[in-house]
Design a protein around this motif. Structure first.
Motif, short mmCIF file in Angstrom:
data_model
loop_
_atom_site.label_atom_id
_atom_site.label_comp_id
_atom_site.label_asym_id
_atom_site.label_seq_id
_atom_site.Cartn_x
_atom_site.Cartn_y
_atom_site.Cartn_z
N GLY A 210 0.78 -1.22 0.00
CA GLY A 210 0.00 0.00 0.00
C GLY A 210 0.81 1.27 0.00
O GLY A 210 0.24 2.37 0.02
N SER A 211 2.15 1.18 -0.03
CA SER A 211 2.95 2.40 -0.06
C SER A 211 2.98 3.01 -1.45
O SER A 211 3.33 4.18 -1.62
CB SER A 211 4.38 2.13 0.43
OG SER A 211 5.00 1.13 -0.35
N LEU A 212 2.62 2.23 -2.48
CA LEU A 212 2.43 2.74 -3.83
C LEU A 212 1.01 2.41 -4.28
O LEU A 212 0.48 1.35 -3.97
CB LEU A 212 3.43 2.10 -4.81
CG LEU A 212 4.89 2.51 -4.71
CD1 LEU A 212 5.72 1.71 -5.72
CD2 LEU A 212 5.08 4.01 -4.93
N ASP A 213 0.41 3.34 -5.03
CA ASP A 213 -0.93 3.10 -5.56
C ASP A 213 -0.87 2.35 -6.89
O ASP A 213 -1.66 1.43 -7.13
CB ASP A 213 -1.67 4.43 -5.75
CG ASP A 213 -1.91 5.12 -4.43
OD1 ASP A 213 -2.55 4.51 -3.55
OD2 ASP A 213 -1.47 6.27 -4.26
N VAL A 214 0.02 2.77 -7.76
CA VAL A 214 0.21 2.12 -9.06
C VAL A 214 1.70 2.08 -9.36
O VAL A 214 2.48 2.85 -8.80
CB VAL A 214 -0.53 2.85 -10.20
CG1 VAL A 214 -2.03 2.87 -9.97
CG2 VAL A 214 0.00 4.28 -10.36
N ALA A 215 2.09 1.16 -10.24
CA ALA A 215 3.50 1.07 -10.61
C ALA A 215 3.62 0.54 -12.03
O ALA A 215 2.80 -0.25 -12.48
CB ALA A 215 4.28 0.18 -9.65
N PHE A 216 4.66 1.00 -12.71
CA PHE A 216 4.98 0.55 -14.06
C PHE A 216 6.24 -0.30 -13.97
O PHE A 216 7.25 0.12 -13.42
CB PHE A 216 5.23 1.75 -14.98
CG PHE A 216 4.04 2.64 -15.16
CD1 PHE A 216 3.20 2.50 -16.26
CD2 PHE A 216 3.75 3.64 -14.23
CE1 PHE A 216 2.11 3.32 -16.43
CE2 PHE A 216 2.65 4.47 -14.39
CZ PHE A 216 1.82 4.31 -15.49
N LEU A 217 6.19 -1.51 -14.52
CA LEU A 217 7.34 -2.40 -14.40
C LEU A 217 7.51 -3.25 -15.64
O LEU A 217 6.65 -3.29 -16.51
CB LEU A 217 7.19 -3.28 -13.15
CG LEU A 217 5.84 -3.96 -12.92
CD1 LEU A 217 5.89 -5.38 -13.40
CD2 LEU A 217 5.49 -3.92 -11.45
N GLY A 218 8.66 -3.90 -15.73
CA GLY A 218 8.97 -4.77 -16.86
C GLY A 218 9.44 -6.12 -16.37
O GLY A 218 10.25 -6.20 -15.45
N LEU A 219 8.92 -7.18 -16.98
CA LEU A 219 9.24 -8.54 -16.56
C LEU A 219 9.52 -9.42 -17.78
O LEU A 219 9.00 -9.15 -18.87
CB LEU A 219 8.07 -9.15 -15.77
CG LEU A 219 7.69 -8.49 -14.45
CD1 LEU A 219 6.43 -9.15 -13.90
CD2 LEU A 219 8.82 -8.56 -13.44
N PRO A 220 10.30 -10.48 -17.60
CA PRO A 220 10.45 -11.45 -18.67
C PRO A 220 9.09 -12.08 -18.97
O PRO A 220 8.21 -12.14 -18.09
CB PRO A 220 11.41 -12.50 -18.08
CG PRO A 220 12.08 -11.81 -16.94
CD PRO A 220 11.09 -10.82 -16.41
N PRO A 221 8.88 -12.57 -20.20
CA PRO A 221 7.57 -13.17 -20.54
C PRO A 221 7.24 -14.40 -19.72
O PRO A 221 6.08 -14.82 -19.68
CB PRO A 221 7.71 -13.49 -22.03
CG PRO A 221 9.16 -13.48 -22.30
CD PRO A 221 9.79 -12.53 -21.35
#
Length: 289
Positions: free
Chosen positions: A139-150
């Motif tokens: 809950g310390s972030l509301d939304v996040a943008f990230l990148g992951l391997p498939p």
């Protein structure tokens, strides 16, 4: 006890100083100290150990702090929900992102959002994908943008896939490969690499690709930001692999297509237990429902 006392405790815990906490809370130090002392008497335990050099939480303080934060978050959410009920979005929007996010114009999105919702306090945090997932869960972030391997998906959060991208090789302008139209993983495997720390999502996608091809490589330089990747690649200390959509932002280096390049998936994530009116408005602005 009241919310103001909890705010003072959180401020002291985060600054390790009564003086800095009072400055943050815009009160005189004596008033802040008095309120914390009243709270300690009510609780029957000291929350802080005070010496001439430092202030730190006692075991009782460490037990109290998470609950105090939850109470403050709940109060903030309640105020935001009431405002939303009468048509006004306010509160906070805490956004996280990885340094190489390319599927969305985050500064542009935040600027447009702030103009539309001026009463929302926006904060931004840059980090590794796996850390951002945990912060959204907590809950310390509301939304996040990230990148992951498939081969990986965000776990324990709601997620929306934004884009898929292939990695490109990044080399110095005078590197022997700089004039090549494309290169293979096998050819790159003989080079010294600059990459993200082992175990991070940004590193795993490349490690998996080389492993699947039966290749090993030498990662001599581990860094946490794409900016520092290029600062090491530019002088010729090593080569790197970064997302092709991010490549146009790079300067002082040359990018090359990789014939058997690894891929990554960019996501936006948020809590699967719901979101605040401020977060809901941000997702709506991005056409994500």
């Amino acid at each position: 006890m009241d919310l103001q006392q909890m705010r003072y405790v959180v401020a002291v815990a985060e600054t390790n100083s009564f003086t800095r906490a009072a400055e943050r809370c815009l009160v005189v130090q004596s008033a802040l100290s008095h309120q914390i002392a009243r709270l300690e008497r009510e609780l029957g335990a000291r929350l802080f150990e005070r010496t001439s050099r430092r202030v730190r939480l006692t075991p009782a303080g460490m037990a109290f702090l998470p609950a105090a934060r939850q109470c403050l978050d709940a109060a903030e959410r309640a105020a935001a929900e009431v405002a939303a009920a009468v048509g006004e979005v306010r509160g906070r929007l805490a956004v996280g992102l990885i340094p190489t996010v390319a599927a969305a114009d985050i500064p542009g999105a935040l600027l447009g959002y702030r103009r539309k919702y001026p009463h929302v306090r926006i904060s931004l945090r840059v980090g590794a994908s796996e850390d951002l997932v945990e912060q959204v869960k907590q809950g310390s972030l509301d939304v996040a943008f990230l990148g992951l391997p498939p081969t990986m998906r965000p776990e324990g959060v709601a997620a929306h896939e934004l884009a898929r991208d292939r990695l490109v090789a990044v080399v110095a302008p005078d590197h022997p490969l700089a004039d090549e139209p494309a290169v293979s993983l096998r050819r790159l495997s003989s080079e010294t690499f600059v990459d993200f720390p082992a175990g991070t999502a940004g590193r795993i996608q490349s490690d998996l690709a080389f492993s699947a091809a039966g290749l090993s490589r030498d990662v001599a330089f581990e860094v946490t930001t794409a900016d520092y990747v290029t600062r090491l690649v530019g002088p010729g200390l090593g080569v790197a692999m970064l997302p092709s959509a991010f490549a146009p932002q790079l300067t002082g280096v040359v990018t090359i297509e990789v014939t058997d390049a690894p891929t990554r998936v960019e996501y936006i994530i948020w809590s699967r237990f719901g979101h605040t009116p401020a977060a809901a408005a941000f997702l709506k602005a991005l056409d994500i429902t």
